[in-house]
Design a protein around this motif. Structure first.
Motif, mmCIF file in Angstrom:
data_model
loop_
_atom_site.group_PDB
_atom_site.id
_atom_site.type_symbol
_atom_site.label_atom_id
_atom_site.label_comp_id
_atom_site.label_asym_id
_atom_site.label_seq_id
_atom_site.Cartn_x
_atom_site.Cartn_y
_atom_site.Cartn_z
ATOM 1 N N ALA A 19 59.690 -33.373 -5.824
ATOM 2 C CA ALA A 19 59.735 -32.598 -7.071
ATOM 3 C C ALA A 19 61.025 -31.791 -7.093
ATOM 4 O O ALA A 19 61.359 -31.116 -6.113
ATOM 5 N N THR A 20 61.728 -31.876 -8.199
ATOM 6 C CA THR A 20 62.962 -31.110 -8.362
ATOM 7 C C THR A 20 62.853 -30.199 -9.573
ATOM 8 O O THR A 20 62.507 -30.650 -10.670
ATOM 9 N N MET A 21 63.156 -28.927 -9.350
ATOM 10 C CA MET A 21 63.159 -27.953 -10.436
ATOM 11 C C MET A 21 64.526 -27.298 -10.479
ATOM 12 O O MET A 21 65.144 -27.084 -9.446
ATOM 13 N N ASN A 22 64.966 -26.992 -11.684
ATOM 14 C CA ASN A 22 66.291 -26.423 -11.867
ATOM 15 C C ASN A 22 66.209 -25.040 -12.486
ATOM 16 O O ASN A 22 65.261 -24.713 -13.208
ATOM 17 N N CYS A 23 67.219 -24.254 -12.193
ATOM 18 C CA CYS A 23 67.293 -22.885 -12.712
ATOM 19 C C CYS A 23 68.722 -22.617 -13.139
ATOM 20 O O CYS A 23 69.656 -22.896 -12.372
ATOM 21 N N SER A 24 68.886 -22.100 -14.339
ATOM 22 C CA SER A 24 70.217 -21.686 -14.781
ATOM 23 C C SER A 24 70.199 -20.191 -15.054
ATOM 24 O O SER A 24 69.168 -19.635 -15.446
ATOM 25 N N TYR A 25 71.326 -19.547 -14.843
ATOM 26 C CA TYR A 25 71.403 -18.105 -15.069
ATOM 27 C C TYR A 25 72.725 -17.783 -15.758
ATOM 28 O O TYR A 25 73.598 -18.646 -15.886
ATOM 29 N N LYS A 26 72.857 -16.542 -16.197
ATOM 30 C CA LYS A 26 73.962 -16.226 -17.108
ATOM 31 C C LYS A 26 75.073 -15.392 -16.500
ATOM 32 O O LYS A 26 76.241 -15.566 -16.822
ATOM 33 N N THR A 27 74.717 -14.446 -15.629
ATOM 34 C CA THR A 27 75.740 -13.518 -15.140
ATOM 35 C C THR A 27 75.929 -13.669 -13.639
ATOM 36 O O THR A 27 75.152 -14.342 -12.961
ATOM 37 N N LEU A 61 61.275 -27.591 1.767
ATOM 38 C CA LEU A 61 62.027 -27.052 0.640
ATOM 39 C C LEU A 61 63.530 -27.146 0.897
ATOM 40 O O LEU A 61 63.999 -26.873 1.997
ATOM 41 N N ARG A 62 64.237 -27.530 -0.171
ATOM 42 C CA ARG A 62 65.693 -27.528 -0.107
ATOM 43 C C ARG A 62 66.200 -26.869 -1.383
ATOM 44 O O ARG A 62 65.851 -27.281 -2.488
ATOM 45 N N VAL A 63 67.017 -25.853 -1.231
ATOM 46 C CA VAL A 63 67.568 -25.135 -2.375
ATOM 47 C C VAL A 63 69.079 -25.304 -2.377
ATOM 48 O O VAL A 63 69.721 -25.196 -1.326
ATOM 49 N N THR A 64 69.624 -25.567 -3.543
ATOM 50 C CA THR A 64 71.073 -25.604 -3.695
ATOM 51 C C THR A 64 71.491 -24.545 -4.709
ATOM 52 O O THR A 64 70.713 -24.161 -5.587
ATOM 53 N N LEU A 65 72.707 -24.088 -4.579
ATOM 54 C CA LEU A 65 73.261 -23.094 -5.496
ATOM 55 C C LEU A 65 74.675 -23.489 -5.854
ATOM 56 O O LEU A 65 75.498 -23.737 -4.973
ATOM 57 N N ASP A 66 74.943 -23.553 -7.144
ATOM 58 C CA ASP A 66 76.291 -23.838 -7.646
ATOM 59 C C ASP A 66 76.700 -22.672 -8.525
ATOM 60 O O ASP A 66 76.319 -22.583 -9.689
ATOM 61 N N THR A 67 77.474 -21.751 -7.949
ATOM 62 C CA THR A 67 77.835 -20.544 -8.695
ATOM 63 C C THR A 67 78.824 -20.857 -9.818
ATOM 64 O O THR A 67 78.883 -20.112 -10.794
ATOM 65 N N SER A 68 79.567 -21.944 -9.693
ATOM 66 C CA SER A 68 80.517 -22.285 -10.768
ATOM 67 C C SER A 68 79.776 -22.738 -12.016
ATOM 68 O O SER A 68 80.224 -22.498 -13.133
ATOM 69 N N LYS A 69 78.619 -23.368 -11.815
ATOM 70 C CA LYS A 69 77.796 -23.809 -12.944
ATOM 71 C C LYS A 69 76.664 -22.834 -13.248
ATOM 72 O O LYS A 69 75.883 -23.050 -14.171
ATOM 73 N N LYS A 70 76.563 -21.795 -12.437
ATOM 74 C CA LYS A 70 75.485 -20.819 -12.585
ATOM 75 C C LYS A 70 74.139 -21.544 -12.628
ATOM 76 O O LYS A 70 73.338 -21.387 -13.568
ATOM 77 N N SER A 71 73.895 -22.327 -11.588
ATOM 78 C CA SER A 71 72.641 -23.064 -11.538
ATOM 79 C C SER A 71 72.175 -23.246 -10.106
ATOM 80 O O SER A 71 72.971 -23.198 -9.155
ATOM 81 N N SER A 72 70.873 -23.462 -9.972
ATOM 82 C CA SER A 72 70.255 -23.685 -8.678
ATOM 83 C C SER A 72 69.179 -24.743 -8.853
ATOM 84 O O SER A 72 68.641 -24.928 -9.949
ATOM 85 N N SER A 73 68.874 -25.441 -7.770
ATOM 86 C CA SER A 73 67.761 -26.381 -7.826
ATOM 87 C C SER A 73 66.872 -26.187 -6.608
ATOM 88 O O SER A 73 67.337 -25.814 -5.529
ATOM 89 N N LEU A 74 65.603 -26.434 -6.812
ATOM 90 C CA LEU A 74 64.603 -26.390 -5.741
ATOM 91 C C LEU A 74 64.017 -27.779 -5.621
ATOM 92 O O LEU A 74 63.488 -28.316 -6.594
ATOM 93 N N LEU A 75 64.125 -28.354 -4.440
ATOM 94 C CA LEU A 75 63.560 -29.674 -4.159
ATOM 95 C C LEU A 75 62.411 -29.512 -3.185
ATOM 96 O O LEU A 75 62.576 -28.892 -2.130
ATOM 97 N N ILE A 76 61.257 -30.041 -3.549
ATOM 98 C CA ILE A 76 60.108 -30.085 -2.640
ATOM 99 C C ILE A 76 59.924 -31.540 -2.256
ATOM 100 O O ILE A 76 59.680 -32.398 -3.117
ATOM 101 N N THR A 77 60.072 -31.852 -1.004
ATOM 102 C CA THR A 77 59.943 -33.239 -0.559
ATOM 103 C C THR A 77 58.505 -33.531 -0.145
ATOM 104 O O THR A 77 57.764 -32.638 0.272
ATOM 105 N N ALA A 78 58.130 -34.803 -0.269
ATOM 106 C CA ALA A 78 56.809 -35.267 0.155
ATOM 107 C C ALA A 78 55.705 -34.316 -0.326
ATOM 108 O O ALA A 78 54.957 -33.749 0.467
ATOM 109 N N SER A 79 55.620 -34.164 -1.635
ATOM 110 C CA SER A 79 54.735 -33.150 -2.205
ATOM 111 C C SER A 79 53.271 -33.402 -1.858
ATOM 112 O O SER A 79 52.845 -34.538 -1.616
#
Lengths: 112, 114
Positions: A19-27, A61-79
């Protein structure tokens, strides 16, 4: 105002899938956190990633953060069915680090 | 384990009543928070406290007040409850410092105002 916005709003997968979920933020942020909430309960902290980190792991759980795109993703493996919950990202503010701003969450359903 | 407890899981009150929601944490945290959670709106910060007797308004403080007389206890007060305050109320606590720390949440109080 909302800082984090999760995508998708709802996700339904089969047990064993990822399962992959994404998060975007503004500041600009100091760090970003992910929380889980089981139905009708309080939130439980999952993982915190700092603005100078790109990836972080904790168990399935695996989390990534891309500050240039102001986004993050949460990956849950083998749910698992027990992963069924709502997942929220939360960001702090540069001007007030101890206050978090939560997104509206992704509802994850893992079908057995 | 950190424990944050809230006085009630479910509460039903009438319009105009004064309502007290209590929160207690056992980890000696400096920061304590009150949020409300409504469908589609996520969690919104009502008030937070960074020390005993110290408080700061969050994003939606109207209609609420708070009290922190002891470090471990943070109370949310609805002076005159209204139907638009029907919601899930979540208390949280965290360490203080220059960095942001994770917040520990209580189980929530589902308040219905009729």
């Amino acid at each position: 105002s909302q800082q984090g916005e999760e995508d998708p709003q709802a996700l339904s997968i089969q047990e064993g899938e990822n399962a992959t979920m994404n998060c975007s933020y503004k500041t600009s942020i100091n760090n970003l956190q992910w929380y889980r909430q089981n139905s009708g309960r309080g939130l439980v902290h999952l993982i915190l990633i700092r603005s100078n980190e790109r990836e972080k792991h904790s168990g399935r759980l695996r989390v990534t953060l891309d500050t240039s795109k102001k986004s993050s993703s949460l990956l849950i493996t083998a749910s698992r069915a027990a992963d069924t919950a709502s997942y929220f990202c939360a960001t702090d503010r540069k001007d007030s680090s101890y206050k978090l701003i939560f997104g509206s969450g992704t509802r994850l359903l893992v079908r057995p | 384990d950190v424990k944050v407890t809230q006085s009630s899981r479910y509460l039903v009150k009438r319009t105009g009543e004064k309502v007290f929601l209590e929160c207690v944490q056992d980890m000696d945290h400096e920061n304590m928070f009150w949020y409300r959670q409504d469908p589609g709106l996520g969690l919104r910060l009502i008030y937070f406290s960074y020390d005993v007797k110290m408080k700061e308004k969050g994003d939606i403080p109207e209609g609420y007040s708070v009290s922190r007389e002891k470090k471990e206890r943070f109370s949310l007060i609805l002076e005159s409850a209204s139907t638009n305050q029907t919601s899930m109320y979540l208390c949280a606590s965290s360490y203080s410092g220059r960095a942001t720390y994770e917040q520990y949440f209580g189980p929530g109080t589902r308040l219905t105002v009729t």
